[in-house]
Design an enzyme around this catalytic site. Structure first.
Site, PDB file in Angstrom:
ATOM      1  N   GLY A  24      29.937 -15.565  40.927  1.00  0.00           N
ATOM      2  CA  GLY A  24      31.016 -16.519  40.692  1.00  0.00           C
ATOM      3  C   GLY A  24      30.627 -17.916  40.281  1.00  0.00           C
ATOM      4  O   GLY A  24      31.508 -18.709  39.908  1.00  0.00           O
ATOM      5  N   CYS A  41      44.719  -8.993  12.882  1.00  0.00           N
ATOM      6  CA  CYS A  41      46.132  -9.189  12.579  1.00  0.00           C
ATOM      7  C   CYS A  41      46.941  -9.557  13.818  1.00  0.00           C
ATOM      8  O   CYS A  41      47.820  -8.807  14.252  1.00  0.00           O
ATOM      9  CB  CYS A  41      46.694  -7.929  11.945  1.00  0.00           C
ATOM     10  SG  CYS A  41      45.861  -7.625  10.406  1.00  0.00           S
ATOM     11  N   TYR A  70      30.396 -12.023  29.254  1.00  0.00           N
ATOM     12  CA  TYR A  70      31.755 -11.561  28.949  1.00  0.00           C
ATOM     13  C   TYR A  70      32.097 -11.762  27.471  1.00  0.00           C
ATOM     14  O   TYR A  70      33.242 -12.008  27.123  1.00  0.00           O
ATOM     15  CB  TYR A  70      32.778 -12.247  29.872  1.00  0.00           C
ATOM     16  CG  TYR A  70      32.411 -12.100  31.332  1.00  0.00           C
ATOM     17  CD1 TYR A  70      32.488 -10.868  31.954  1.00  0.00           C
ATOM     18  CD2 TYR A  70      31.940 -13.188  32.077  1.00  0.00           C
ATOM     19  CE1 TYR A  70      32.112 -10.711  33.288  1.00  0.00           C
ATOM     20  CE2 TYR A  70      31.561 -13.039  33.417  1.00  0.00           C
ATOM     21  CZ  TYR A  70      31.651 -11.795  34.004  1.00  0.00           C
ATOM     22  OH  TYR A  70      31.291 -11.635  35.311  1.00  0.00           O
TER      23      TYR A  70
HETATM   24  N1  LLP Z   1      30.585  -9.550  41.810  1.00  0.00           N
HETATM   25  C1  LLP Z   1      31.826  -9.027  41.689  1.00  0.00           C
HETATM   26  C2  LLP Z   1      32.325  -8.118  42.720  1.00  0.00           C
HETATM   27  C3  LLP Z   1      32.632  -9.386  40.581  1.00  0.00           C
HETATM   28  O1  LLP Z   1      33.847  -8.882  40.477  1.00  0.00           O
HETATM   29  C4  LLP Z   1      32.115 -10.270  39.613  1.00  0.00           C
HETATM   30  C5  LLP Z   1      32.925 -10.656  38.445  1.00  0.00           C
HETATM   31  C6  LLP Z   1      30.799 -10.753  39.763  1.00  0.00           C
HETATM   32  C7  LLP Z   1      30.067 -10.385  40.892  1.00  0.00           C
HETATM   33  C8  LLP Z   1      30.149 -11.687  38.783  1.00  0.00           C
HETATM   34  O2  LLP Z   1      30.832 -12.887  38.696  1.00  0.00           O
HETATM   35  P1  LLP Z   1      30.214 -14.102  37.836  1.00  0.00           P
HETATM   36  O3  LLP Z   1      28.931 -14.526  38.501  1.00  0.00           O
HETATM   37  O4  LLP Z   1      29.972 -13.604  36.461  1.00  0.00           O
HETATM   38  O5  LLP Z   1      31.270 -15.117  37.877  1.00  0.00           O
HETATM   39  N2  LLP Z   1      35.973 -11.697  32.160  1.00  0.00           N
HETATM   40  C9  LLP Z   1      36.033 -12.931  32.902  1.00  0.00           C
HETATM   41  C10 LLP Z   1      35.217 -12.877  34.158  1.00  0.00           C
HETATM   42  C11 LLP Z   1      35.582 -11.739  35.094  1.00  0.00           C
HETATM   43  C12 LLP Z   1      34.717 -11.669  36.314  1.00  0.00           C
HETATM   44  C13 LLP Z   1      34.957 -10.418  37.073  1.00  0.00           C
HETATM   45  N3  LLP Z   1      34.127 -10.246  38.228  1.00  0.00           N
HETATM   46  C14 LLP Z   1      35.616 -14.079  31.994  1.00  0.00           C
HETATM   47  O6  LLP Z   1      35.338 -13.838  30.819  1.00  0.00           O
HETATM   48  O7  LLP Z   1      35.655 -15.232  32.401  1.00  0.00           O
END
Ligand code: LLP
Length: 415
Positions: free
Chosen positions: A239, A341, A370
């Site tokens: 996160g 489109c 992402y």
């Molecule tokens: N652990 C779990 C259980 C998660 O659901 C996620 C992300 C992570 C770790 C990794 O989180 P990060 O360190 O990348 O913040 N598509 C969205 C982000 C969705 C994140 C979903 N879960 C975007 O493009 O901002």
């Protein structure tokens, strides 16, 4: 922090000119910087220093096998959310004892696959999932190691689509009733309770929600101990945010240094699941201007669309967009749009920037997380090529998709 910089007004990926890469590989093109990936991983590793830990890269951010391989070589594990991600982690030889598996909808087939691979633990999100894992483990005559994913009901103060730790979100087990769920898990013969998990959201730029959520979990760990449930793993999720625009996110060291003192008197291994903060700023998306046009509004039409980078369309996410060659140009206010489109197909809207001319190249920054992983074949557009730069060398890590592969698996039904 990353290694995409200008030299003499030309953008470079480490030591290689981005213009040259676009000529060689075509556009749209994802470019990753090896040096940036290593630096980001080591920032976590150094911050943990002597505390027992596992850094489980969240594959969903970017599951490219070469990226997985880099993190594996540095000692990383994997946070997965599907059988497909486990398959990838396996292909990259990530040790199974460093794989954790989250997600609210694990299918029986996926659970069986993960049990056979003997992953470290399932981060379980409901009683029914516990029962399903228990049943399949019993069939295989195995014990499944599990953690419960606890929903601490903390606002991560991020985009609502990527917030996961509020009680109205579908994720985890409410913290108030977590003890009862652990007690239920303890009655299941083929389940071994080993940990606790939380993940409150993504692109977090303020540590206080993170710390609040952890405080709640630590109280729960105490309560579990009093009830005879001792844990080996505390998985604090991912996160941590990155800089897309003017955010000032904490560094991994700031996050970990805050957390370690809170966990000092626990005899526990910490697991962290970073995605974006490892790969986000290590990748750019390069695209060429196909046409420019001006009506009521100025448009720069480029060859990358929402199928290549969905974040601006889906979340109105801001990505800095830079010219690959800086030219002295008047500033204009324009939309950079793709060929798809849909009016929602844009990389930025009403952005003040130096004018672009037909044939010029742009770099969409912070596209390593992402980006490719959320791309699609919408409008039957082949997915972009992906390359890795290391110093003055470059390698293709995903071939550009061909038109032929777009129809793989399809049959022409003639009735
Ligand atoms: N652990 C779990 C259980 C998660 O659901 C996620 C992300 C992570 C770790 C990794 O989180 P990060 O360190 O990348 O913040 N598509 C969205 C982000 C969705 C994140 C979903 N879960 C975007 O493009 O901002």
């Amino acid at each position: 922090m990353h290694y995409f910089n200008y030299k003499n007004d030309k953008l470079y990926a480490e030591e290689v000119s981005v213009e040259e890469l676009a000529e060689t590989y075509g556009t749209p093109l994802y470019i990753y910087s090896h040096r940036t990936l290593v630096r980001h991983f080591n920032a976590y590793k150094d911050a943990f220093a002597k505390f027992p830990h596992i850094i489980c890269f969240a594959l969903k951010a970017n599951p490219n096998l070469s990226i997985l391989n880099i993190f594996r070589q540095l000692g990383g594990g994997a946070d997965i959310v599907s059988g497909g991600e486990l398959f990838r982690a396996d292909k990259a030889h990530i040790p199974h004892e460093k794989i954790v598996y989250a997600g609210v909808g694990k299918t029986p087939k996926e659970i069986e696959y993960a049990l056979k691979k003997d992953i470290l633990m399932f981060n379980v999100e409901s009683d029914q999932e516990l029962e399903m894992i228990n049943k399949i483990a019993q069939k295989l005559n195995l014990k499944a190691r599990i953690a419960l994913r606890v929903n601490p009901d903390v606002d991560p103060m991020t985009h609502p689509y990527i917030s996961t730790g509020l009680k109205e979100n579908k994720f985890g087990i409410p913290i108030e009733s977590a003890l009862e769920h652990y007690q239920f898990a303890a009655t299941l013969k083929n389940i071994e309770i080993v940990g606790i998990h939380k993940h409150i959201g993504s692109q977090i730029t303020d540590l206080s929600p993170y710390v609040n959520a952890l405080e709640r979990l630590l109280l729960l760990i105490e309560k579990l101990k009093e009830n005879g449930i001792n844990l080996k793993y505390l998985d604090i999720g991912g996160g941590l945010g990155i800089q897309y625009n003017e955010e000032t996110p904490p560094t991994p060291a700031e996050l970990i240094n805050k957390i370690l003192p809170m966990c000092n008197n626990l005899d526990i291994t910490l697991i962290v699941e970073p995605g974006r903060s490892l790969v986000g700023n290590a990748g750019i998306l390069v695209s060429r201007v196909l046409y420019t046009k001006k009506g009521a509004q100025e448009f720069f039409i480029v060859d990358a669309g929402m199928n290549d980078l969905m974040r601006p369309s889906l979340y109105k996410a801001y990505h800095s967009i830079l010219p690959v060659a800086i030219k002295k140009r008047p500033l204009v206010i324009a939309d950079i749009v793709g060929p798809i489109c849909e009016s929602g197909d844009f990389l930025c809207k009403k952005r003040k920037m130096p004018a672009l001319f037909q044939g010029e190249l742009i770099a969409v920054m912070s596209a390593g997380a992402y980006g490719a992983s959320m791309s699609s074949n919408y409008n039957s557009r082949p997915m972009a090529a992906e390359i890795m730069v290391d110093g003055n060398k470059h390698y293709i890590v995903k071939e550009r998709q061909t038109w032929d592969s777009l129809i793989l698996g399809e049959n022409v039904l003639t009735l």
